[in-house]
Scaffold this active site. Structure first.
Site, PDB file in Angstrom:
ATOM      1  N   LYS A 112       0.794  -1.147  -0.042  1.00  0.00           N
ATOM      2  CA  LYS A 112      -0.140   0.027   0.008  1.00  0.00           C
ATOM      3  C   LYS A 112       1.000   1.305  -0.244  1.00  0.00           C
ATOM      4  O   LYS A 112       0.705   2.151  -0.609  1.00  0.00           O
ATOM      5  CB  LYS A 112      -1.056  -0.002   1.389  1.00  0.00           C
ATOM      6  CG  LYS A 112      -1.780  -1.316   1.154  1.00  0.00           C
ATOM      7  CD  LYS A 112      -2.707  -1.042   2.487  1.00  0.00           C
ATOM      8  CE  LYS A 112      -2.435  -0.997   3.952  1.00  0.00           C
ATOM      9  NZ  LYS A 112      -1.280  -2.233   4.281  1.00  0.00           N
TER      10      LYS A 112
ATOM     11  N   ARG B 265      -9.721   0.040   8.847  1.00  0.00           N
ATOM     12  CA  ARG B 265      -9.061  -1.267   9.302  1.00  0.00           C
ATOM     13  C   ARG B 265     -10.195  -2.043  10.140  1.00  0.00           C
ATOM     14  O   ARG B 265      -9.845  -3.315  10.366  1.00  0.00           O
ATOM     15  CB  ARG B 265      -7.942  -1.090  10.170  1.00  0.00           C
ATOM     16  CG  ARG B 265      -6.628  -1.437   9.319  1.00  0.00           C
ATOM     17  CD  ARG B 265      -5.598  -0.723  10.617  1.00  0.00           C
ATOM     18  NE  ARG B 265      -4.225  -1.595  10.285  1.00  0.00           N
ATOM     19  CZ  ARG B 265      -3.312  -0.844   9.584  1.00  0.00           C
ATOM     20  NH1 ARG B 265      -3.487   0.355   9.159  1.00  0.00           N
ATOM     21  NH2 ARG B 265      -2.095  -1.526   9.600  1.00  0.00           N
TER      22      ARG B 265
ATOM     23  N   ARG C 197      12.278  -5.050   5.373  1.00  0.00           N
ATOM     24  CA  ARG C 197      11.914  -3.628   4.878  1.00  0.00           C
ATOM     25  C   ARG C 197      12.492  -2.412   5.817  1.00  0.00           C
ATOM     26  O   ARG C 197      12.472  -2.760   7.011  1.00  0.00           O
ATOM     27  CB  ARG C 197      10.510  -3.553   4.976  1.00  0.00           C
ATOM     28  CG  ARG C 197       9.717  -2.224   5.460  1.00  0.00           C
ATOM     29  CD  ARG C 197       8.322  -2.311   5.274  1.00  0.00           C
ATOM     30  NE  ARG C 197       7.404  -2.089   6.327  1.00  0.00           N
ATOM     31  CZ  ARG C 197       6.122  -2.247   6.105  1.00  0.00           C
ATOM     32  NH1 ARG C 197       5.359  -1.977   5.086  1.00  0.00           N
ATOM     33  NH2 ARG C 197       5.389  -1.853   7.565  1.00  0.00           N
TER      34      ARG C 197
ATOM     35  N   ARG D 229      11.032  -0.225  11.240  1.00  0.00           N
ATOM     36  CA  ARG D 229      10.004   0.115  12.226  1.00  0.00           C
ATOM     37  C   ARG D 229      10.082  -0.662  13.432  1.00  0.00           C
ATOM     38  O   ARG D 229      10.294  -2.176  13.263  1.00  0.00           O
ATOM     39  CB  ARG D 229       8.566  -0.048  11.655  1.00  0.00           C
ATOM     40  CG  ARG D 229       8.544   1.378  10.903  1.00  0.00           C
ATOM     41  CD  ARG D 229       7.075   1.268  10.054  1.00  0.00           C
ATOM     42  NE  ARG D 229       6.166   0.412  10.332  1.00  0.00           N
ATOM     43  CZ  ARG D 229       4.839   0.338   9.801  1.00  0.00           C
ATOM     44  NH1 ARG D 229       4.784   0.899   8.628  1.00  0.00           N
ATOM     45  NH2 ARG D 229       4.045  -0.496  10.247  1.00  0.00           N
TER      46      ARG D 229
ATOM     47  N   ARG E 111       0.333  -8.660  13.733  1.00  0.00           N
ATOM     48  CA  ARG E 111      -0.492  -7.839  12.578  1.00  0.00           C
ATOM     49  C   ARG E 111      -1.005  -8.358  11.457  1.00  0.00           C
ATOM     50  O   ARG E 111      -2.239  -8.324  10.976  1.00  0.00           O
ATOM     51  CB  ARG E 111       0.569  -6.902  11.949  1.00  0.00           C
ATOM     52  CG  ARG E 111       0.899  -5.595  13.012  1.00  0.00           C
ATOM     53  CD  ARG E 111       2.239  -4.869  12.751  1.00  0.00           C
ATOM     54  NE  ARG E 111       2.299  -4.401  11.448  1.00  0.00           N
ATOM     55  CZ  ARG E 111       3.540  -4.388  10.756  1.00  0.00           C
ATOM     56  NH1 ARG E 111       4.744  -4.889  11.124  1.00  0.00           N
ATOM     57  NH2 ARG E 111       3.675  -3.902   9.423  1.00  0.00           N
TER      58      ARG E 111
HETATM   59  P1  ADP Z   1       0.950  -1.803   8.187  1.00  0.00           P
HETATM   60  O1  ADP Z   1       0.056  -1.511   7.088  1.00  0.00           O
HETATM   61  O2  ADP Z   1       2.322  -2.098   7.651  1.00  0.00           O
HETATM   62  O3  ADP Z   1       0.673  -2.949   9.141  1.00  0.00           O
HETATM   63  P2  ADP Z   1       0.729   0.783   9.259  1.00  0.00           P
HETATM   64  O4  ADP Z   1       1.813   1.881   9.111  1.00  0.00           O
HETATM   65  O5  ADP Z   1      -0.538   1.175   8.491  1.00  0.00           O
HETATM   66  O6  ADP Z   1       1.301  -0.698   9.182  1.00  0.00           O
HETATM   67  O7  ADP Z   1       0.236   0.944  10.993  1.00  0.00           O
HETATM   68  C1  ADP Z   1       1.015   0.697  11.882  1.00  0.00           C
HETATM   69  C2  ADP Z   1       0.265   0.414  12.972  1.00  0.00           C
HETATM   70  O8  ADP Z   1      -0.631   1.650  13.188  1.00  0.00           O
HETATM   71  C3  ADP Z   1      -0.703  -0.867  13.047  1.00  0.00           C
HETATM   72  O9  ADP Z   1      -0.359  -1.873  13.350  1.00  0.00           O
HETATM   73  C4  ADP Z   1      -1.702  -0.181  14.183  1.00  0.00           C
HETATM   74  O10 ADP Z   1      -1.263  -0.333  15.534  1.00  0.00           O
HETATM   75  C5  ADP Z   1      -1.699   1.434  13.934  1.00  0.00           C
HETATM   76  N1  ADP Z   1      -2.757   1.787  13.075  1.00  0.00           N
HETATM   77  C6  ADP Z   1      -2.764   2.297  11.654  1.00  0.00           C
HETATM   78  N2  ADP Z   1      -4.006   2.468  11.268  1.00  0.00           N
HETATM   79  C7  ADP Z   1      -4.836   2.115  12.164  1.00  0.00           C
HETATM   80  C8  ADP Z   1      -6.208   1.902  12.181  1.00  0.00           C
HETATM   81  N3  ADP Z   1      -7.127   2.389  11.102  1.00  0.00           N
HETATM   82  N4  ADP Z   1      -6.907   1.531  13.356  1.00  0.00           N
HETATM   83  C9  ADP Z   1      -6.246   1.328  14.378  1.00  0.00           C
HETATM   84  N5  ADP Z   1      -4.854   1.141  14.378  1.00  0.00           N
HETATM   85  C10 ADP Z   1      -4.201   1.616  13.365  1.00  0.00           C
END
Ligand code: ADP
Length: 212
Positions: A13, A87, A125, A155, A166
């Site tokens: 993404k 999400r 990554r 990260r 995750r």
């Molecule tokens: P990835 O898609 O690689 O898992 P992101 O950078 O999108 O990582 O998100 C990292 C973390 O931020 C998630 O694992 C969660 O803890 C939090 N997060 C991001 N977006 C949301 C969301 N829409 N609702 C709840 N937590 C979120």
């Protein structure tokens, strides 16, 4: 255009979002980057969110939804490309309610990638500290996006335990959104296991077709 990118962690993404937002001239929001933008100042929002992020859990809806809807209000008069939000179903419904005066989002694009490839990508990554763009670990240590040159780092949630969590959270909470948008005739599904360029081409052509 109001677009959502759906996909497991590591689906690509973040890699695709920048070029899509430039190509279609719509602002891009990554909810993960929005959270991480609070880290440097150690804001209350970061203090409330960090423990969940580090463990690979979703941050509570009460925090996330306000943060993202405020971003939409401030940035989205030209539409938006959302990466990482919604999400779960509750977040999707909150978004629909918020966009009530229009007909909601236009399309949700699901980038589908098998688990083995996801795990491989996430563990190798690194991301830019400034703009959040992901790279594969190599000898490069600075971001190469125009005028950025931010430092690259791994990260805290790209460690094996958090990666597993995750992916599980994605299966349990986010995957039901695929059916949610399919039922509303808004789903586009793309195979995300190819090269960055081939996935980008499929994404761009499916958006162009759906926008006719
Ligand atoms: P990835 O898609 O690689 O898992 P992101 O950078 O999108 O990582 O998100 C990292 C973390 O931020 C998630 O694992 C969660 O803890 C939090 N997060 C991001 N977006 C949301 C969301 N829409 N609702 C709840 N937590 C979120």
């Amino acid at each position: 255009m109001k677009l959502i990118l759906l996909g497991a962690p590591g689906a690509g993404k973040g890699t695709q979002a920048l070029s899509l937002s430039e190509k279609f001239d719509i602002p891009w929001m990554s909810s993960g980057d929005l959270f991480r933008s609070h880290r440097k100042e150690n804001t209350d929002l970061w203090k409330q969110s960090f423990g969940y992020i580090e463990k690979g859990l979703l941050v509570p809806d009460s925090i996330t939804i306000n943060m993202v809807l405020s971003w939409i209000d401030e940035n989205s008069n030209k539409g938006f490309l959302l990466d990482g939000f919604p999400r779960n179903i509750y977040q999707a419904e909150s978004l629909e309610t918020h966009l009530d005066n229009s007909s909601g989002i236009d399309k949700a694009i699901y980038i589908s990638v098998p688990d083995e490839i996801l795990i491989d990508r996430l563990s190798s990554r690194v991301v830019c500290k400034v703009c959040g763009i992901p790279y594969t670990k190599s000898d490069k240590n600075k971001c190469t996006v125009k005028a950025c040159t931010g430092e690259l780092y791994q990260r805290e949630d790209d460690k094996p335990e958090s990666i597993k969590k995750r992916l599980q959270v994605f299966m349990d909470e986010t995957k039901p959104l695929i059916e949610y948008y399919n039922f509303r005739d808004k789903l586009i599904q793309i195979d995300g296991s190819g090269t960055v360029e081939s996935v980008r081409e499929s994404l761009e052509s499916s958006i162009l077709i759906s926008n006719k």
